[in-house]
Structures are given as structure tokens and as C-alpha cells.
Design a protein around this motif. Structure first.
Motif, PDB file in Angstrom:
ATOM      1  N   SER A  26       0.833  -1.202   0.000  1.00 52.72           N
ATOM      2  CA  SER A  26       0.000   0.000   0.000  1.00 52.72           C
ATOM      3  C   SER A  26       0.869   1.255   0.000  1.00 52.72           C
ATOM      4  CB  SER A  26      -0.906   0.004   1.231  1.00 52.72           C
ATOM      5  OG  SER A  26      -1.651   1.193   1.274  1.00 52.72           O
ATOM      6  N   PRO A  27       0.559   2.231  -0.864  1.00 53.52           N
ATOM      7  CA  PRO A  27       1.370   3.457  -0.908  1.00 53.52           C
ATOM      8  C   PRO A  27       1.159   4.344   0.321  1.00 53.52           C
ATOM      9  CG  PRO A  27      -0.481   3.627  -2.420  1.00 53.52           C
ATOM     10  CD  PRO A  27      -0.493   2.225  -1.867  1.00 53.52           C
ATOM     11  N   ILE A  28       0.014   4.179   0.964  1.00 51.25           N
ATOM     12  CA  ILE A  28      -0.255   4.921   2.204  1.00 51.25           C
ATOM     13  C   ILE A  28      -0.860   3.961   3.217  1.00 51.25           C
ATOM     14  CG2 ILE A  28      -0.493   7.213   1.168  1.00 51.25           C
ATOM     15  CD1 ILE A  28      -3.456   6.853   1.086  1.00 51.25           C
ATOM     16  N   ALA A  29      -0.790   4.332   4.482  1.00 50.26           N
ATOM     17  CA  ALA A  29      -1.228   3.441   5.556  1.00 50.26           C
ATOM     18  C   ALA A  29      -2.757   3.450   5.683  1.00 50.26           C
ATOM     19  CB  ALA A  29      -0.566   3.835   6.868  1.00 50.26           C
ATOM     20  N   LEU A  83      -8.587   2.486   1.064  1.00 44.18           N
ATOM     21  CA  LEU A  83      -7.868   2.753  -0.191  1.00 44.18           C
ATOM     22  C   LEU A  83      -8.855   2.837  -1.357  1.00 44.18           C
ATOM     23  CD1 LEU A  83      -4.639   0.551  -0.046  1.00 44.18           C
ATOM     24  CD2 LEU A  83      -4.751   3.033  -0.252  1.00 44.18           C
TER      25      LEU A  83
END
Length: 168
Positions: free
Chosen positions: A5-8, A14
């Protein structure tokens, strides 16, 4: 949370973020069928509908065929054997039918003024009193820069479709 995942965020959040971004920025995807102007299959899906990603023509909108085609002047580069022709046309397909050539190398938007400039630029390679030139390194490099790895006919189709779209 997915490991890549590019962000948490978890998968659910997402997906929500992705959907929100597509509303603001559009989502690039395949059009349901080719664009009626440029024949591209690439589109951008907006909440209000699809646009062609190449020429920005609204998907499903029928072009007005009663209007004459727009004028798009191009300087063209043709190869025949080991020579290159630099010329200009508003209808390259019709023009090329009358010229012996092996390959269409590139197009650039421009009229006779740009054509004359190119003839002056490559005057050292020019065969006397013709539009044919020796395929020198500087001329080949110029053509490669213009072509940019894109099919010349695709580029020309985009210019024509953009002109139609601008006309409305």
C-alpha cells in the motif's frame, strides 16, 4: 493494510480514496468503443461521462459531418531509398499517393513558412532545386526528435481531431 500500500490505509479505505480521486481527477480506462474522431481506445471516465484521452472529444458525441474538415497544415518527412523529402501538405494521404516513397518518417505542424525554414536549415544536404535531401546525421536526428517514437499518422489524426474538437 496491504503490504504494498502506498499509504497506511486498509483496502476498504484505499478503495474509497481511489474513488474519490477519480471524481476529482478522472479515471483513465479503455473507452467502450473507439473515439469517433481519432479512433483512440484510451479514455478518461468522469462522473459526467467519458472523454477521449487523446483528443478530448466527448465519447458518444457525433461530429458534424456537414462541416468541412478543419485545415491542418503539416510539414512532412518522407524517405525514398537513401533520400529524404521535406514538403508540406494539408492532405498528406492524397499528397503521398503522388510521391514515390518507402516510409513516412515524421510530421510537424506548420505551413510553407516552416517548410522553407527546414529547407534552409538543411541546405547543405539538399539536392539542387528539389525538396529531396541527403539522409545526413543532423537531418536524421531532427526527424527522430520530431517523431519521438510516435506513429506519424497517429500524431496527424490527433491534430485533426483536436482541430475538430476546438471548432465544436
Amino acid at each position: 493494510m496491504p503490504p504494498d500500500s502506498p499509504i497506511a490505509l486498509c483496502e476498504r479505505h484505499l478503495a474509497i480514496a481511489g474513488e474519490s480521486a477519480s471524481v476529482s481527477f478522472g479515471a483513465t480506462d479503455l473507452l467502450p468503443s473507439p473515439c469517433l474522431l481519432c479512433r483512440s481506445r484510451l479514455g478518461v471516465r468522469w462522473p459526467s461521462g467519458w472523454l477521449c484521452a487523446v483528443c478530448e472529444w466527448p465519447y458518444g458525441e457525433i461530429p458534424d459531418t456537414d462541416l468541412p474538415p478543419p485545415r491542418v497544415d503539416v510539414v512532412y518527412y518522407l524517405r525514398f531509398d537513401d533520400r529524404i523529402k521535406i514538403g508540406t501538405s494539408v492532405n498528406p494521404r492524397q499528397r503521398f499517393a503522388a510521391i514515390w516513397h518507402d516510409e513516412v518518417l515524421a510530421f510537424e505542424r506548420g505551413d510553407r513558412t516552416l517548410e522553407r525554414h527546414r529547407h534552409e536549415q538543411f541546405a547543405d544536404e539538399r539536392f539542387a532545386r528539389t525538396e529531396w535531401f541527403e539522409a545526413s546525421i543532423p537531418l536524421r536526428e531532427h526527424i527522430e526528435t520530431l517523431a519521438g517514437g510516435i506513429d506519424p499518422w497517429s500524431r496527424y489524426a490527433r491534430w485533426v481531431s483536436e482541430a475538430v474538437a476546438l471548432r465544436g
